[in-house]
Design a protein around this motif. Structure first.
Motif, short mmCIF file in Angstrom:
data_model
loop_
_atom_site.label_atom_id
_atom_site.label_comp_id
_atom_site.label_asym_id
_atom_site.label_seq_id
_atom_site.Cartn_x
_atom_site.Cartn_y
_atom_site.Cartn_z
N GLU A 173 0.83 -1.19 0.00
CA GLU A 173 0.00 0.00 0.00
C GLU A 173 0.87 1.25 0.00
O GLU A 173 2.08 1.18 0.19
CB GLU A 173 -0.92 -0.03 1.21
CG GLU A 173 -1.76 -1.29 1.22
CD GLU A 173 -3.18 -1.06 1.65
OE1 GLU A 173 -3.36 -0.56 2.76
OE2 GLU A 173 -4.09 -1.38 0.88
N SER A 174 0.24 2.41 -0.21
CA SER A 174 1.05 3.62 -0.31
C SER A 174 1.75 3.88 1.02
O SER A 174 1.20 3.63 2.08
CB SER A 174 0.19 4.81 -0.74
OG SER A 174 -0.85 5.00 0.17
N LEU A 178 -2.11 -5.86 -7.82
CA LEU A 178 -1.57 -7.22 -7.79
C LEU A 178 -1.69 -7.92 -9.15
O LEU A 178 -0.80 -8.66 -9.55
CB LEU A 178 -2.29 -8.07 -6.72
CG LEU A 178 -1.67 -8.02 -5.33
CD1 LEU A 178 -1.63 -6.63 -4.78
CD2 LEU A 178 -2.40 -8.95 -4.37
N GLU A 224 -4.64 -10.49 2.70
CA GLU A 224 -5.61 -9.39 2.68
C GLU A 224 -5.61 -8.69 1.32
O GLU A 224 -6.66 -8.46 0.72
CB GLU A 224 -5.27 -8.39 3.80
CG GLU A 224 -6.29 -7.29 3.94
CD GLU A 224 -5.84 -6.16 4.87
OE1 GLU A 224 -4.63 -6.06 5.16
OE2 GLU A 224 -6.71 -5.37 5.29
N LEU A 225 -4.40 -8.35 0.85
CA LEU A 225 -4.31 -7.67 -0.45
C LEU A 225 -4.88 -8.55 -1.55
O LEU A 225 -5.57 -8.09 -2.46
CB LEU A 225 -2.85 -7.31 -0.77
CG LEU A 225 -2.19 -6.25 0.12
CD1 LEU A 225 -0.74 -6.05 -0.29
CD2 LEU A 225 -2.94 -4.93 0.05
N ASP A 253 -5.79 3.68 -1.05
CA ASP A 253 -5.35 2.29 -1.15
C ASP A 253 -6.53 1.33 -1.21
O ASP A 253 -7.62 1.66 -0.76
CB ASP A 253 -4.51 1.92 0.08
CG ASP A 253 -3.11 2.47 -0.06
OD1 ASP A 253 -2.57 2.42 -1.18
OD2 ASP A 253 -2.56 2.95 0.94
N ALA A 254 -6.24 0.14 -1.72
CA ALA A 254 -7.30 -0.85 -1.92
C ALA A 254 -8.09 -1.14 -0.65
O ALA A 254 -9.32 -1.21 -0.68
CB ALA A 254 -6.70 -2.14 -2.47
N THR A 255 -7.41 -1.28 0.48
CA THR A 255 -8.12 -1.61 1.73
C THR A 255 -9.06 -0.47 2.12
O THR A 255 -10.21 -0.69 2.47
CB THR A 255 -7.13 -1.85 2.89
OG1 THR A 255 -6.18 -0.83 2.87
CG2 THR A 255 -6.44 -3.19 2.76
N LEU A 270 -5.89 -11.65 -11.70
CA LEU A 270 -5.09 -12.45 -10.78
C LEU A 270 -5.50 -13.92 -10.86
O LEU A 270 -4.66 -14.81 -10.83
CB LEU A 270 -5.30 -11.92 -9.35
CG LEU A 270 -4.23 -12.27 -8.32
CD1 LEU A 270 -2.85 -11.86 -8.79
CD2 LEU A 270 -4.54 -11.59 -7.00
#
Ligand code: ADP
Ligand code: ADP
Ligand code: MG
Ligand code: MG
Lengths: 246, 276
Positions: A35-36, A195, A234-235, B183-185, B257
């Motif tokens: 993440e960033s 990803l 998680e990602l 961010d993705a989360t 993916l």
């Protein structure tokens, strides 16, 4: 080919890369996700010589490189950034932008090399005498790649090279990077928060969080969910969750 | 019908040429979640801004119908527009940094947003503001109340923007790429939050994004824009049955993916797509 051992980078009191180690064999591609703020770009900048306040060990082709790099290094290792607009001089024509690395490294046949570089990234020859703002985002990223490749490096360091682009343009750039790697036997390190992008181009992937590379795994294991660190899982699950089209 | 757009056209004129950026868009939004997707420059933001009459001054707008909850946006006076903007409709943009006042605490900004619309005393407004911060799932609302915008993360900033937009109980939330910088989360949390709030409060949502899979996960319906037109409109659940070659191209060109592709299919743009 690329050997990074216990790389540490700090800004003042703040250590943002905390002992990162990985290896990339020649002709291979290594992806870094996270993440960033996790330290991905800082790792690349230390490798590329843009930041020389690091400790640890970096070797390229078995040759240790220090914080300061010579010209031969910059001929071997080139970097491509997320925002091609910010990395191309706005007042220089594409011709000038592409000539510069050739002049710096004393490489001849400028005319022929520029023509070839543009053809290689599938840009029309007419682009040569335009300015960056006269090109689309995808065309600008092609110019940035052409500039990185024109002095015939062995290693490309790619920092979110498609994150600012539309998905259709992203597909074209990823195909281009795959073709160039094949033709030129290049070695890549690709940083991205995406990803699927990383797994597409890189057989091995490192996962960063808080300045540490907490897991290294194959793209196949990442695809298959054979992960060990919870952050990788998680990602992955976020990425997979969004992928499934209803 | 909350929003009724028929044949919306937006053009920019220069001395030598006219550029039509939006070319006959028709959309309806009720108490539901509508997503607009399309590549950059396809006219998504202009369409949303036309609805709030927040277009650049050099834009020329025409429409057969452009109404918000029965109000004719093309004819409404500025007072009617003020009642719509920021009251009956909330507008959330990509980067909260540009929307929050950097020199005012978060609490004061949320409190003022509440008082502007609901009136009431300071104490009451403060409690209401803290309640709003809790509703957007900020864990320590009383602590966050006293912080300045630069002291919070991008995701937290976006939650605060949503809290401020909710203060007047709007009927519609317009979110233009609200999570592209996150961010993705965090992105997933913010979208889930908006989804929940919109259903709980019976509001409409217009979610604009360039990310087709993302939009289809959080909306009921998706309108796909290409070069200033809506080329296809689908129930989000039917995305895999998309007919238009542009929509299909957008889905196919994504790396995946779970389903690796040796080479990515590229989009071959057809002149015919411009004509619809
Ligand atoms: N020049 C700098 N000065 C101070 N802090 C920096 C600098 N560059 C990066 N950082 C900090 O280092 C951390 C890692 O940043 P970065 O490598 O850019 O992360 P990523 O690329 O994974 O998003 C962040 O907390 C960032 O704020
Ligand atoms: N003020 C303006 N003057 C001229 N052209 C504009 C202006 N604002 C937007 N445009 C053009 O209108 C088109 C659509 O813009 P926009 O709605 O912002 O696209 P999107 O949000 O889908 O990326 C683009 O081609 C853009 O360049
Ligand atoms: Mg970065
Ligand atoms: Mg936009």
């Amino acid at each position: 080919m690329i050997d990074v051992d216990q790389l540490r980078v700090r800004f003042g009191d703040n250590e943002v890369v905390k002992g990162v180690s990985f290896q990339v064999p020649a002709g291979d591609s290594f992806g870094i996700v996270g993440e960033s703020g996790s330290g991905k770009s800082t790792v690349l900048r230390a490798l590329s010589g843009l930041n020389n306040a690091w400790t640890g060990h970096i070797a390229i082709n078995g040759e240790a490189v220090g914080p300061r790099r010579d010209r031969a290094f910059f001929r071997k290792v080139q970097m491509v950034f997320q925002d091609p607009y910010g990395s191309l001089h706005p007042r220089q024509t594409i011709d000038r932008i592409l000539s510069e690395p050739l002049l710096v490294h004393g490489i001849g046949e400028i005319e022929r090399r520029i023509e070839r570089a543009l053809a290689e990234v599938a840009l029309p020859a007419a682009v040569r005498f335009r300015y960056p703002h006269q090109l689309s985002g995808g065309q600008r990223q092609r110019v940035a790649i052409a500039r990185a490749l024109i002095a015939e490096p062995e290693v490309l360091l790619l920092d979110e090279p498609t994150s600012a682009l539309d998905v259709s343009v992203q597909a074209e750039i990823l195909n281009l990077l795959a073709d160039l790697r094949e033709q030129r036997k290049l070695t890549y390190i690709l940083v991205s928060h995406n990803l699927a992008v990383v797994a597409h181009l890189c057989p091995r992937v490192g996962v960063m969080i808080g300045g540490q590379m907490v897991e290294q795994l194959s793209a196949d294991d990442l695809r298959g969910g054979h992960t060990r660190h919870p952050h990788t899982a998680e990602l992955r699950s976020l990425s997979v969750g969004l992928e499934e089209v209803p | 019908m909350l929003v009724d757009i028929q044949n919306l056209r937006i053009a920019f004129e220069t001395r030598t040429s006219v550029f039509e950026a939006v070319r006959g868009v028709s959309l309806n939004i009720g108490t539901e979640k509508l997503g607009i997707v399309g590549e950059s420059g396809s006219g998504k933001s202009l369409t949303a801004r036309a609805l709030m009459r927040l277009l650049p001054t050099n834009a020329r707008v025409t429409a057969d119908r452009l109404t918000f909850d029965g109000v004719d946006i093309l004819k409404a006076d500025e007072r009617a527009m003020l009642r719509i903007r920021g009251k009956r409709a909330g507008f959330i943009l990509q980067d909260p940094k540009y929307s929050l006042n950097p020199v005012m605490t978060i609490g004061r900004q949320v409190t003022e947003a509440w008082r502007t619309h609901k009136g009431g005393g300071r104490k009451e407004a403060k409690e209401a503001a803290i309640d709003l911060l809790a509703q957007v799932r900020i864990r320590e609302p009383r602590r966050v109340y006293d912080l300045y915008p630069h002291e919070v993360s991008g995701g937290m900033g976006q939650r605060i923007m949503i809290a401020m937009m909710l203060a007047p109980d709007p009927q519609l939330l317009i979110a233009d790429e609200p999570t592209s910088a996150l961010d993705a989360t965090v992105q997933a949390e913010i979208l889930r939050l908006m989804e929940d709030l919109v259903s709980q409060r019976g509001m409409g949502l217009l979610l604009i994004s360039h990310d087709l899979p993302l939009v289809s996960h959080f909306c009921d319906r998706v309108a796909v824009m290409y070069a200033g037109r809506v080329v296809e409109e689908l129930a989000a659940g039917d995305l895999s049955k998309a007919q238009h070659p542009y929509t299909r191209g957008l889905l196919n060109c994504l790396p995946s993916l779970i389903h690796p592709k040796p080479r990515l299919p590229v989009l071959n743009r057809d002149e015919a797509w411009l004509k619809s």
